[in-house]
Design a protein around this motif. Structure first.
Motif, PDB file in Angstrom:
ATOM      1  N   GLU A   1       0.811  -1.202   0.000  1.00 20.92           N
ATOM      2  CA  GLU A   1       0.000   0.000   0.000  1.00 20.92           C
ATOM      3  C   GLU A   1       0.854   1.265   0.000  1.00 20.92           C
ATOM      4  O   GLU A   1       0.510   2.266  -0.632  1.00 20.92           O
ATOM      5  CB  GLU A   1      -0.908   0.034   1.244  1.00 20.92           C
ATOM      6  N   MET A   2       1.988   1.217   0.734  1.00 15.99           N
ATOM      7  CA  MET A   2       2.688   2.470   0.998  1.00 15.99           C
ATOM      8  C   MET A   2       4.124   2.184   1.414  1.00 15.99           C
ATOM      9  O   MET A   2       4.422   1.120   1.971  1.00 15.99           O
ATOM     10  CB  MET A   2       1.953   3.228   2.120  1.00 15.99           C
ATOM     11  N   CYS A   3       5.025   3.110   1.129  1.00 20.52           N
ATOM     12  CA  CYS A   3       6.412   3.023   1.577  1.00 20.52           C
ATOM     13  C   CYS A   3       6.911   4.445   1.806  1.00 20.52           C
ATOM     14  O   CYS A   3       7.045   5.219   0.850  1.00 20.52           O
ATOM     15  CB  CYS A   3       7.268   2.306   0.534  1.00 20.52           C
ATOM     16  N   GLY A   4       7.164   4.794   3.062  1.00 22.97           N
ATOM     17  CA  GLY A   4       7.553   6.170   3.393  1.00 22.97           C
ATOM     18  C   GLY A   4       8.886   6.578   2.802  1.00 22.97           C
ATOM     19  O   GLY A   4       9.041   7.695   2.286  1.00 22.97           O
ATOM     20  N   ASN A   5       9.887   5.689   2.866  1.00 17.76           N
ATOM     21  CA  ASN A   5      11.159   5.996   2.223  1.00 17.76           C
ATOM     22  C   ASN A   5      11.000   6.002   0.704  1.00 17.76           C
ATOM     23  O   ASN A   5      11.603   6.810  -0.002  1.00 17.76           O
ATOM     24  CB  ASN A   5      12.214   4.960   2.622  1.00 17.76           C
ATOM     25  N   GLY A   6      10.175   5.077   0.200  1.00 16.75           N
ATOM     26  CA  GLY A   6       9.966   4.989  -1.241  1.00 16.75           C
ATOM     27  C   GLY A   6       9.337   6.237  -1.823  1.00 16.75           C
ATOM     28  O   GLY A   6       9.678   6.647  -2.939  1.00 16.75           O
ATOM     29  N   VAL A   7       8.412   6.876  -1.101  1.00 17.37           N
ATOM     30  CA  VAL A   7       7.782   8.102  -1.604  1.00 17.37           C
ATOM     31  C   VAL A   7       8.825   9.203  -1.785  1.00 17.37           C
ATOM     32  O   VAL A   7       8.817   9.938  -2.769  1.00 17.37           O
ATOM     33  CB  VAL A   7       6.649   8.568  -0.668  1.00 17.37           C
ATOM     34  N   ARG A   8       9.738   9.328  -0.818  1.00 15.57           N
ATOM     35  CA  ARG A   8      10.775  10.359  -0.946  1.00 15.57           C
ATOM     36  C   ARG A   8      11.669  10.083  -2.151  1.00 15.57           C
ATOM     37  O   ARG A   8      11.996  10.998  -2.925  1.00 15.57           O
ATOM     38  CB  ARG A   8      11.615  10.435   0.331  1.00 15.57           C
ATOM     39  N   VAL A   9      12.071   8.832  -2.331  1.00 10.61           N
ATOM     40  CA  VAL A   9      12.919   8.483  -3.462  1.00 10.61           C
ATOM     41  C   VAL A   9      12.153   8.660  -4.773  1.00 10.61           C
ATOM     42  O   VAL A   9      12.702   9.122  -5.784  1.00 10.61           O
ATOM     43  CB  VAL A   9      13.455   7.047  -3.311  1.00 10.61           C
ATOM     44  N   PHE A  10      10.873   8.307  -4.767  1.00 14.26           N
ATOM     45  CA  PHE A  10      10.013   8.500  -5.929  1.00 14.26           C
ATOM     46  C   PHE A  10       9.974   9.979  -6.326  1.00 14.26           C
ATOM     47  O   PHE A  10      10.138  10.327  -7.504  1.00 14.26           O
ATOM     48  CB  PHE A  10       8.612   7.994  -5.587  1.00 14.26           C
ATOM     49  N   ALA A  11       9.759  10.859  -5.343  1.00 15.54           N
ATOM     50  CA  ALA A  11       9.716  12.291  -5.620  1.00 15.54           C
ATOM     51  C   ALA A  11      11.060  12.779  -6.158  1.00 15.54           C
ATOM     52  O   ALA A  11      11.107  13.581  -7.112  1.00 15.54           O
ATOM     53  CB  ALA A  11       9.337  13.059  -4.354  1.00 15.54           C
ATOM     54  N   HIS A  12      12.143  12.314  -5.559  1.00 17.03           N
ATOM     55  CA  HIS A  12      13.476  12.719  -6.019  1.00 17.03           C
ATOM     56  C   HIS A  12      13.713  12.255  -7.453  1.00 17.03           C
ATOM     57  O   HIS A  12      14.301  12.992  -8.262  1.00 17.03           O
ATOM     58  CB  HIS A  12      14.524  12.124  -5.076  1.00 17.03           C
ATOM     59  N   PHE A  13      13.254  11.063  -7.783  1.00 13.98           N
ATOM     60  CA  PHE A  13      13.368  10.553  -9.152  1.00 13.98           C
ATOM     61  C   PHE A  13      12.599  11.447 -10.120  1.00 13.98           C
ATOM     62  O   PHE A  13      13.116  11.832 -11.182  1.00 13.98           O
ATOM     63  CB  PHE A  13      12.836   9.115  -9.207  1.00 13.98           C
ATOM     64  N   LEU A  14      11.352  11.793  -9.789  1.00 11.23           N
ATOM     65  CA  LEU A  14      10.554  12.644 -10.672  1.00 11.23           C
ATOM     66  C   LEU A  14      11.256  13.967 -10.958  1.00 11.23           C
ATOM     67  O   LEU A  14      11.310  14.428 -12.110  1.00 11.23           O
ATOM     68  CB  LEU A  14       9.186  12.922 -10.042  1.00 11.23           C
TER      69      LEU A  14
END
Length: 292
Positions: free
Chosen positions: A85-98
């Protein structure tokens, strides 16, 4: 054979394989995800993140209904090939990738809206890297008994849901925390439906410094095993320790994990208390891989 261009990224050691699939044309099988995340035969990661436009994935429809600004959806999969459903570290890395890849633009102080299976998340850049508003949380799952290797007796845990399920266990000392063997999943009695991430915590030394609570944590993630960090787990750990400490406990926390440190902040909103997670995000290398 399918080849993908990927980027390897991490947040405090919690690492991910990311690849851009804006049109939603490259759906990997669970077996392919397991292979990519394998540290001996694939790229190696705790999870895989497909970067897809919300309009091009079924799960993205709810994100767009919640906030039409959620152009991008974080399609996150655990290393065992199961969706999460969710990954808190993953969201930050996702945003950095974008932002790094030029797929989105975000000035300091502006909000980047990201779709996830746990709802829309607002991301902002800050001095720690990125801050994610994780939304509302709730006590969930009761107080199951938790057994783990090298834990002498079963301990009570506290069920907390921050978009995905967690059980937090308080230990008596740093030594007890360090000698835990988390190579296999802790056992929960009663079992939590669909499983849960399990965090083991001890207070920092001192427990509170300059008005900020301090916690040390290790985690066994559902679908991934022990990881160096878990963003939602750090949030759950801070919430659990604050709950146990009582009404005078702080609302700002530092959570130390084997991969580094993240910050957690609880704050009121019109719909109830929200919790935010802050920490670094890094992209470390890129390449092309042909799937077997």
């Amino acid at each position: 054979m399918t080849s993908i261009n990927f980027v390897k990224g991490h947040g405090t050691g919690n690492d991910f394989v990311l690849f851009a699939d804006p049109d939603g044309t490259t759906e990997l099988t669970p077996q392919e995800i397991v292979w990519l995340c394998d540290r001996n035969f694939g790229v190696g990661a705790d999870g895989l993140i497909r970067v897809v436009r919300s309009e091009n994935i079924i799960d993205g429809a709810q994100s767009l209904a919640e906030d039409e600004a959620a152009e991008w959806f974080m399609d996150y999969w655990n290393s065992d090939g199961s969706p999460s459903e969710m990954c808190g570290n993953g969201v930050r890395v996702f945003a950095h990738f974008l932002l790094t890849e030029g797929l989105a633009h975000n000035e300091p102080g502006e909000t980047l809206v990201v779709g996830t299976r746990a709802g829309v998340k607002d991301v902002q850049r800050n001095r720690n890297g990125y801050q994610v508003d994780m939304g509302r949380w709730k006590l969930d799952g009761g107080e199951p008994l938790v057994r783990a290797r090298d834990l002498d007796v079963a301990r009570p845990g506290l069920g907390i849901n921050v978009g995905n399920p967690h059980v937090v266990v308080a230990l008596s000392s740093v030594e007890e925390l360090e000698r835990l063997d988390l190579s296999s999943a802790p056992q929960l009695t009663p079992e939590v439906p669909h499983g849960a991430n399990v965090e083991f915590v001890v207070p920092g030394d001192p427990p509170v410094a300059d008005g900020v609570g301090q916690v040390r944590m290790r985690v066994h993630e559902r679908g991934s095993g022990e990881t160096l960090s878990c963003g939602t787990g750090a949030v759950a750990a801070a919430l659990a320790v604050r709950h146990w400490a009582g009404k005078n406990a702080p609302h700002h926390w530092r959570v130390d994990v084997p991969g580094g440190r993240v910050a957690v902040r609880m704050f009121p909103t019109e719909e109830g208390e929200h919790v935010a997670l802050s920490g670094p995000a890094e992209l470390v290398f890129r390449g092309t891989v042909t799937l077997p």
